[in-house]
Design a protein around this motif. Structure first.
Motif, PDB file in Angstrom:
ATOM      1  N   ASP A 108      13.262   1.710 -13.620  1.00 17.84           N
ATOM      2  CA  ASP A 108      11.767   1.656 -14.018  1.00 17.84           C
ATOM      3  C   ASP A 108      11.699   0.847 -15.240  1.00 17.84           C
ATOM      4  O   ASP A 108      10.783   0.033 -15.678  1.00 17.84           O
ATOM      5  N   SER A 109      12.949   0.557 -16.025  1.00 18.91           N
ATOM      6  CA  SER A 109      12.857  -0.375 -17.179  1.00 18.91           C
ATOM      7  C   SER A 109      12.851  -1.763 -16.976  1.00 18.91           C
ATOM      8  O   SER A 109      12.271  -2.587 -17.570  1.00 18.91           O
ATOM      9  N   THR A 110      13.084  -2.169 -15.339  1.00 19.86           N
ATOM     10  CA  THR A 110      12.808  -3.570 -15.209  1.00 19.86           C
ATOM     11  C   THR A 110      11.864  -3.651 -14.086  1.00 19.86           C
ATOM     12  O   THR A 110      11.540  -4.539 -13.637  1.00 19.86           O
ATOM     13  N   ALA A 111      10.598  -2.471 -14.305  1.00 20.47           N
ATOM     14  CA  ALA A 111       9.617  -2.356 -13.363  1.00 20.47           C
ATOM     15  C   ALA A 111       8.310  -2.051 -13.990  1.00 20.47           C
ATOM     16  O   ALA A 111       7.475  -1.543 -13.364  1.00 20.47           O
ATOM     17  N   ALA A 112       8.262  -2.098 -15.226  1.00 18.69           N
ATOM     18  CA  ALA A 112       7.030  -1.412 -16.021  1.00 18.69           C
ATOM     19  C   ALA A 112       5.795  -2.120 -15.646  1.00 18.69           C
ATOM     20  O   ALA A 112       4.857  -1.384 -15.368  1.00 18.69           O
ATOM     21  N   ARG A 113       5.858  -3.505 -15.268  1.00 21.85           N
ATOM     22  CA  ARG A 113       4.580  -3.947 -14.707  1.00 21.85           C
ATOM     23  C   ARG A 113       4.045  -3.650 -13.267  1.00 21.85           C
ATOM     24  O   ARG A 113       3.005  -3.522 -13.267  1.00 21.85           O
ATOM     25  N   ARG A 141      -2.482   1.369 -10.518  1.00 20.43           N
ATOM     26  CA  ARG A 141      -3.892   1.140 -10.534  1.00 20.43           C
ATOM     27  C   ARG A 141      -4.327   0.809  -9.178  1.00 20.43           C
ATOM     28  O   ARG A 141      -5.436   1.164  -8.671  1.00 20.43           O
ATOM     29  N   ALA A 142      -3.564   0.431  -8.274  1.00 18.65           N
ATOM     30  CA  ALA A 142      -3.799   0.337  -6.787  1.00 18.65           C
ATOM     31  C   ALA A 142      -3.925   1.771  -6.022  1.00 18.65           C
ATOM     32  O   ALA A 142      -4.702   1.607  -5.153  1.00 18.65           O
ATOM     33  N   CYS A 143      -3.183   2.543  -6.503  1.00 16.26           N
ATOM     34  CA  CYS A 143      -3.563   4.079  -5.874  1.00 16.26           C
ATOM     35  C   CYS A 143      -4.717   4.447  -5.858  1.00 16.26           C
ATOM     36  O   CYS A 143      -5.291   5.304  -5.279  1.00 16.26           O
ATOM     37  N   HIS A 144      -5.545   4.048  -7.100  1.00 12.62           N
ATOM     38  CA  HIS A 144      -6.912   4.716  -6.917  1.00 12.62           C
ATOM     39  C   HIS A 144      -7.763   3.782  -5.806  1.00 12.62           C
ATOM     40  O   HIS A 144      -8.886   4.303  -5.519  1.00 12.62           O
ATOM     41  N   VAL A 145      -7.466   2.632  -5.388  1.00 11.69           N
ATOM     42  CA  VAL A 145      -8.415   1.837  -4.588  1.00 11.69           C
ATOM     43  C   VAL A 145      -7.812   1.549  -3.373  1.00 11.69           C
ATOM     44  O   VAL A 145      -8.535   1.080  -2.319  1.00 11.69           O
ATOM     45  N   MET A 146      -6.521   1.718  -3.078  1.00 12.67           N
ATOM     46  CA  MET A 146      -5.976   1.786  -1.610  1.00 12.67           C
ATOM     47  C   MET A 146      -5.224   3.210  -1.431  1.00 12.67           C
ATOM     48  O   MET A 146      -4.590   3.511  -2.422  1.00 12.67           O
ATOM     49  N   PRO A 147      -5.114   3.541  -0.020  1.00 14.46           N
ATOM     50  CA  PRO A 147      -4.205   4.624   0.105  1.00 14.46           C
ATOM     51  C   PRO A 147      -2.940   4.594   0.022  1.00 14.46           C
ATOM     52  O   PRO A 147      -2.363   3.578   0.634  1.00 14.46           O
ATOM     53  N   GLY A 148      -2.308   5.209  -1.116  1.00  8.52           N
ATOM     54  CA  GLY A 148      -0.994   5.030  -1.290  1.00  8.52           C
ATOM     55  C   GLY A 148      -0.553   3.850  -2.080  1.00  8.52           C
ATOM     56  O   GLY A 148       0.470   3.358  -1.869  1.00  8.52           O
ATOM     57  N   HIS A 181       7.859   2.787  -5.323  1.00  2.20           N
ATOM     58  CA  HIS A 181       6.739   1.686  -5.187  1.00  2.20           C
ATOM     59  C   HIS A 181       7.559   0.327  -5.080  1.00  2.20           C
ATOM     60  O   HIS A 181       8.508   0.227  -5.565  1.00  2.20           O
ATOM     61  N   PRO A 182       6.555  -0.366  -4.608  1.00  2.00           N
ATOM     62  CA  PRO A 182       7.296  -2.042  -4.550  1.00  2.00           C
ATOM     63  C   PRO A 182       7.258  -2.805  -5.581  1.00  2.00           C
ATOM     64  O   PRO A 182       6.133  -2.221  -6.475  1.00  2.00           O
TER      65      PRO A 182
END
Ligand SMILES: Cc1ncc(COP(=O)(O)O)c(C=O)c1O
Length: 442
Positions: A3-8, A15-22, A34-35
């Motif tokens: 997670d330390s190299t994946a913050a963004r 953000r994506a989870c609000h507008v796309m399934p999963g 998450h990818p």
């Protein structure tokens, strides 16, 4: 990716989870939890939004044969962007790409463009039905041909449904109608005798046999010449068409897999590399069959529209990309493929870990088993093999190499021997660093 190299990427995923399934719009790029999100690519390297750089051995699932942002392709697209991107009129650009592709394989007398490989397979199957007047299709167990209902059948048939009998038609997507399963006959890849017996029992109703000469999801083992020759002989003798799905395998050589194997199908579906990095698909084949699409005498037997079919951006990008793929360039990247396959095999042997590599040309797939791989059933990973592969692939991602979770790797022309050796070194480190069990001493 920690997670330390994946913050963004983490923030984008939330953000994506609000507008796309999963948070997802393409199942094949899902990666738990998450990818990483891509920011940019240049040649054989890809950079994610957190600044992590990857040596890209996935190349958008084999389609980016020149790697990212190839300057020749970019220039062709830039010129086209300035004069319009699509019109309700054909353009010369589609004739140019059609001429180029028809010049590469003897079976490609005529061609027709779609926007994806899925659509190309769908149109090939519809053409086969329209041409023969027969309803059913046959395909190999475990082979992926895109998301058309009929082409998806038995894609991931599980051992619970195998029994001792011939392969059966199993739904891939929930809700697939029984009527679809009834129209699809499943044969075992690379098993000529069993396949011929099954085909013979349905010959009167079969429009075609659909086969990928090196099916990735079924294990990336090349078809045997014996298998393809049996299919060629049988389909010709029984008034059905032989359809090759070369969406991936067209990158095996200048004339695709059919050029390498010396077997000419009636129809071929194409996609991926022929679009130079833009959406594309195509059906190519014998003029006698392709005439089902011909509108000159009124409604064709197989009408086929498509708002973005043969859009000039995909056409000019495809032409530029394919022109760069000379016989010499195929020889070079196929040599890099052999170097990579040899390196993977040697790393397994040096580490004393069970495993093997399949593939040909510029493609390879890593398997965590020593069992001889022939067909989908032998290549289907057990839970333990899948877990072992996941730990190897995760190690490689964390250490800057991108490959598919299934172990699929694709080489690009942006690579040289140094990149292959870098890949092998990280793979060898993955085998030793992830605690893979060693075989017992002999
Ligand atoms: C062999 C094969 N056929 C068809 C398809 C579908 O192509 P597309 O993703 O362009 O729809 C794929 C995609 O990976 C494929 O590998």
């Amino acid at each position: 990716m920690s997670d330390s190299t994946a913050a963004r990427s983490t923030a984008l995923f939330d953000r994506a989870c609000h507008v796309m399934p999963g948070g997802n719009t393409r199942t094949s790029v899902w990666h738990s939890p998450h990818p990483p999100y891509a920011a940019s690519g240049a040649g054989c390297r890809l950079t994610d939004v957190d600044g992590n750089v990857y040596l890209d051995f996935l190349n958008n699932y084999t389609s980016m044969i020149h790697g990212h942002a190839n300057p020749v392709v970019a220039e062709a697209v830039r010129k086209q962007l300035e004069i319009g991107t699509c019109f309700a009129m054909p353009t010369e650009s589609e004739i140019e790409l059609a001429e180029l592709l028809c010049g590469r394989a003897p079976g490609f007398e005529q061609i027709r463009f779609t926007n994806s490989g899925s659509e190309a397979v769908m149109m090939a199957l519809k053409a086969a039905r329209a041409h023969t007047g027969k309803p059913k299709i046959a395909k190999c167990e475990g082979a992926y041909h895109g998301s058309y209902d009929f082409a998806e059948v038995s894609l991931d048939s599980a051992p619970e449904s195998w029994g001792n009998a011939d392969p059966n038609s199993v739904a891939y997507s929930a809700g697939t109608p029984r009527s679809v399963l009834d129209e699809v006959i499943i044969i075992p890849f690379n098993r000529p005798e069993e396949s011929e017996k099954i085909l013979a029992a349905h010959a009167d109703e079969l429009a075609c046999v659909l086969v990928d000469p090196m099916p990735n999801r079924a294990g990336l083992m090349p078809a045997t010449t014996e298998y393809l020759q049996m299919l060629r002989r049988f389909t010709t003798a029984n008034d059905m068409l032989l359809v090759f799905d070369e969406v991936i395998s067209f990158r095996l050589g200048y004339g695709g897999a059919q050029g390498e194997f010396g077997v000419t199908p009636d129809l071929t579906s194409l996609a991926k590399i022929i679009g130079g990095g833009f959406p594309i698909g195509a059906v190519a084949g014998a003029a006698e069959v392709m005439k089902v699409f011909d509108p000159r005498q009124g409604k064709p037997l197989a009408p086929h529209g498509g708002t973005f079919n043969a859009n000039p951006i995909s056409m000019v990008a495809g032409k530029a990309a394919m022109e760069l793929l000379t016989p010499e360039e195929f020889e070079r990247i196929n040599g890099l493929g052999a170097r990579a396959r040899d390196g993977v095999a040697k790393a397994f042997a040096d580490a004393g870990v069970d495993g093997q590599v399949t593939g040909a040309g510029s493609l390879l797939r890593i398997h965590m088993t020593n069992v001889p791989l022939v067909d989908y059933r032998s290549a289907r990973a057990t839970a333990a093999q899948s877990a072992a592969l996941t730990s190897v692939v995760d190690y490689m991602h964390t250490n800057g190499v991108l490959l598919a979770e299934t172990g699929l790797c694709a080489i690009s022309t942006a690579m040289g021997e140094a990149e292959i050796d870098e890949f092998i070194d990280i793979f060898a480190a993955a085998l030793t660093s992830t605690g893979q069990p060693r075989h017992a001493a002999e």
